[in-house]
Scaffold this motif. Structure first.
Motif, PDB file in Angstrom:
ATOM      1  N   ASP A  44       0.665  -1.091   0.428  1.00  0.00           N
ATOM      2  CA  ASP A  44      -0.245  -0.089   0.195  1.00  0.00           C
ATOM      3  C   ASP A  44       1.057   1.056   0.354  1.00  0.00           C
ATOM      4  O   ASP A  44       2.278   1.391   0.150  1.00  0.00           O
ATOM      5  N   ALA A  45       0.424   2.760  -0.334  1.00  0.00           N
ATOM      6  CA  ALA A  45       0.996   3.644  -0.422  1.00  0.00           C
ATOM      7  C   ALA A  45       0.228   4.896   0.083  1.00  0.00           C
ATOM      8  O   ALA A  45      -0.926   4.823   0.134  1.00  0.00           O
ATOM      9  N   ASP A  46       0.650   5.447   1.071  1.00  0.00           N
ATOM     10  CA  ASP A  46      -0.820   6.938   2.258  1.00  0.00           C
ATOM     11  C   ASP A  46       0.943   7.182   2.511  1.00  0.00           C
ATOM     12  O   ASP A  46       1.810   7.990   2.025  1.00  0.00           O
ATOM     13  N   TYR A  47      -0.355   8.641   2.806  1.00  0.00           N
ATOM     14  CA  TYR A  47       0.483   9.889   3.723  1.00  0.00           C
ATOM     15  C   TYR A  47       1.357  10.954   2.974  1.00  0.00           C
ATOM     16  O   TYR A  47       2.480  11.179   3.009  1.00  0.00           O
ATOM     17  N   PHE A  48       0.389  11.033   2.088  1.00  0.00           N
ATOM     18  CA  PHE A  48       0.880  11.513   0.539  1.00  0.00           C
ATOM     19  C   PHE A  48       1.410  13.108   1.180  1.00  0.00           C
ATOM     20  O   PHE A  48       0.066  14.108   2.238  1.00  0.00           O
ATOM     21  N   LYS A  49       2.417  14.076   0.688  1.00  0.00           N
ATOM     22  CA  LYS A  49       2.685  15.062   1.062  1.00  0.00           C
ATOM     23  C   LYS A  49       3.643  16.168  -0.170  1.00  0.00           C
ATOM     24  O   LYS A  49       4.467  15.858  -0.522  1.00  0.00           O
ATOM     25  N   LEU A  95       4.685   7.229   2.450  1.00  0.00           N
ATOM     26  CA  LEU A  95       5.851   6.199   2.522  1.00  0.00           C
ATOM     27  C   LEU A  95       4.432   4.747   1.754  1.00  0.00           C
ATOM     28  O   LEU A  95       3.683   4.773   1.801  1.00  0.00           O
ATOM     29  N   VAL A  96       5.718   3.733   1.052  1.00  0.00           N
ATOM     30  CA  VAL A  96       5.094   2.518   0.764  1.00  0.00           C
ATOM     31  C   VAL A  96       5.279   1.570   1.649  1.00  0.00           C
ATOM     32  O   VAL A  96       6.259   1.135   2.762  1.00  0.00           O
ATOM     33  N   ILE A  97       3.840   1.169   2.213  1.00  0.00           N
ATOM     34  CA  ILE A  97       3.488   0.412   3.421  1.00  0.00           C
ATOM     35  C   ILE A  97       3.511  -0.977   2.634  1.00  0.00           C
ATOM     36  O   ILE A  97       2.311  -2.071   1.960  1.00  0.00           O
ATOM     37  N   SER A 144       9.308   7.722   0.136  1.00  0.00           N
ATOM     38  CA  SER A 144       9.452   7.304  -0.464  1.00  0.00           C
ATOM     39  C   SER A 144       8.903   8.892  -1.358  1.00  0.00           C
ATOM     40  O   SER A 144       8.370   9.480  -0.813  1.00  0.00           O
ATOM     41  N   VAL A 145       9.622   9.494  -3.143  1.00  0.00           N
ATOM     42  CA  VAL A 145       9.071  10.401  -3.471  1.00  0.00           C
ATOM     43  C   VAL A 145       9.380  10.282  -5.207  1.00  0.00           C
ATOM     44  O   VAL A 145       9.180   9.067  -5.459  1.00  0.00           O
ATOM     45  N   LEU A 146       7.706  10.627  -6.204  1.00  0.00           N
ATOM     46  CA  LEU A 146       7.242  10.781  -6.975  1.00  0.00           C
ATOM     47  C   LEU A 146       7.286  12.222  -7.198  1.00  0.00           C
ATOM     48  O   LEU A 146       6.582  13.106  -7.467  1.00  0.00           O
ATOM     49  N   SER A 147       7.636  12.355  -8.473  1.00  0.00           N
ATOM     50  CA  SER A 147       7.879  13.726  -9.475  1.00  0.00           C
ATOM     51  C   SER A 147       5.585  13.648  -9.549  1.00  0.00           C
ATOM     52  O   SER A 147       5.738  13.006  -9.861  1.00  0.00           O
TER      53      SER A 147
END
Length: 407
Positions: free
Chosen positions: A199-204, A215-217, A230-233
């Motif tokens: 899962d992935a969550d807590y996007f900022k 976070l990749v959970i 993690s970061v994504l453009s």
């Protein structure tokens, strides 16, 4: 003559001492005895009665306050909105049950998930009211900075060949469940053990809106000990794994106006060791740790692009079994330009500092004890100013209103 000299000395003392204790014009909501309160212009006002309030959040312009009305057992999670103009609480629909809701960054619109269904509120008479469906199958989500779209994650599936990748989508607010509007944004290819997650969550978003961190959970037991920051453009092209950390969303934060990401790195669910303040320039060129040997950092907040505040305690490597020990934290300021680190809060015996927050030049934090869950909110108007109590006997740290600034 003596009386005249004494009066002059009193005037001088008052002139130099009064700014240290003068309150700054902060506005915040907070929870006391499970009820929602507001402090504004130095006045404390109780907003709710006979509720069990949690997760209060300001709308972008400060008119509305969202909150969850729950219960002690956690069986109830109803979304309410407090209207500061009309001074009343109301529900945006007959009943909205959620544990994850977020205000738009540029309008008074709420998005929330209800058992995997992402909805947004409509507007009626200038207030959030009613709702429209956006997407099914949603795990985590966040608004894009433009307020017109969402970044959405869906949980991966366990297949005979292992866990499937984690898909991310870019979905417009008006998608209304239309499949052709669910645009794939990025697919996280997970591998064990380097980048394992379901899962992935807590996007900022970064200050300029060019990067999003999250976070990749992994699975539940694993996630208690390690998650991958993690970061994504913003175009969904450049993905980078930053480092391993625990699953606390307040433990990673973007600099106020620079593409620097601060986080508390380190694996292991207990706070006794291996929790280090780390700064990563994004895209990642290098990372640097700032926690001295023999200490752990257990919370952080940016004061400026070059100065960061941490809640720091001594390591306790001697603990091996039994209840985890309380880590008695104090606040430290780290100057990343000079490398200088200085203690700036001095709690008493058995007291600890939590949740440092910065509003303008003002530093606030929550001080509690090992025996209590309630505490007081302390304030420094400047880092070298005198600390004083701003709120007493509150359940948790307050939520300050700060006007939103779009990238």
């Amino acid at each position: 003559m003596r009386i005249r000299i004494l009066l002059i000395l009193m005037i001088i003392c008052f002139h130099f001492s009064s700014p240290a204790s003068a309150e700054v014009p902060l506005t915040a909501v907070f929870i006391r005895d499970h009820q929602l309160w507001l402090k504004k212009d130095g006045q404390e006002i109780q907003l709710t009665k006979d509720r069990y309030v949690d997760s209060a959040k300001w709308s972008y312009d400060g008119r509305f306050i969202g909150y969850i009305d729950g219960d002690e057992k956690g069986d109830k999670s109803d979304l309410f909105i407090y209207d500061t103009q009309l001074q009343e609480s109301y529900q945006p629909y007959v009943r909205v049950e959620t544990s994850d809701y977020k205000w738009s960054p540029n309008k008074n619109q709420l998005a929330y998930t209800d058992h995997g269904l992402l909805n947004v509120t409509k507007i009626k008479n200038g207030r959030p009211h009613g709702f429209e469906n956006v997407s099914l199958g949603v795990s985590g989500f966040e608004w894009f900075p433009n307020g017109q779209e969402f970044i959405v994650s869906a949980q991966s599936n366990l297949l005979p060949t292992g866990w499937s990748p984690i898909p991310l989508y870019r979905i417009p607010v008006d998608a209304n469940l239309a499949k052709d509007k669910m645009q794939p944004f990025y697919t996280i290819q997970t591998t064990i053990p380097d980048l394992f997650g379901t899962d992935a969550d807590y996007f900022k978003w970064s200050a300029d809106g060019k990067w999003v961190s999250f976070l990749v959970i992994p699975t539940l037991s694993w996630s208690m000990d390690s998650n991958t920051l993690s970061v994504l453009s913003s175009k969904g092209k450049n993905f980078q794994a930053v480092g391993k950390m625990l699953g606390y969303q307040d433990w990673f934060k973007w600099a106020p106006s620079a593409n620097q990401l601060a986080y508390i790195s380190g694996e292991g669910r207990f706070f006794v060791e291996n929790k280090k303040t780390t700064i990563a320039g994004i895209p990642i060129v290098k990372q640097r740790q700032y926690t001295p040997k023999g200490f752990v950092d257990l919370d952080l907040e940016w004061y400026s692009n070059d100065l960061i505040i941490v809640a720091r305690a001594k390591e306790n490597k001697g603990w091996k079994e039994g209840p985890p020990p309380t880590m008695f934290t104090s606040l430290y300021a780290i100057n990343m330009t000079t490398g200088e680190q200085q203690q700036i809060s001095f709690p008493g015996k058995n007291e600890l500092e939590e949740d440092p927050q910065v509003v303008g030049n003002t530093l606030t934090w929550f001080r509690t004890t090992a025996e209590q869950t309630k505490g007081d909110v302390w304030v420094k108007n400047t880092l070298d100013g005198q600390a004083y109590i701003w709120l007493r006997n509150v359940d948790s740290p307050p939520i300050f209103f700060t006007p939103q600034q779009s990238p």
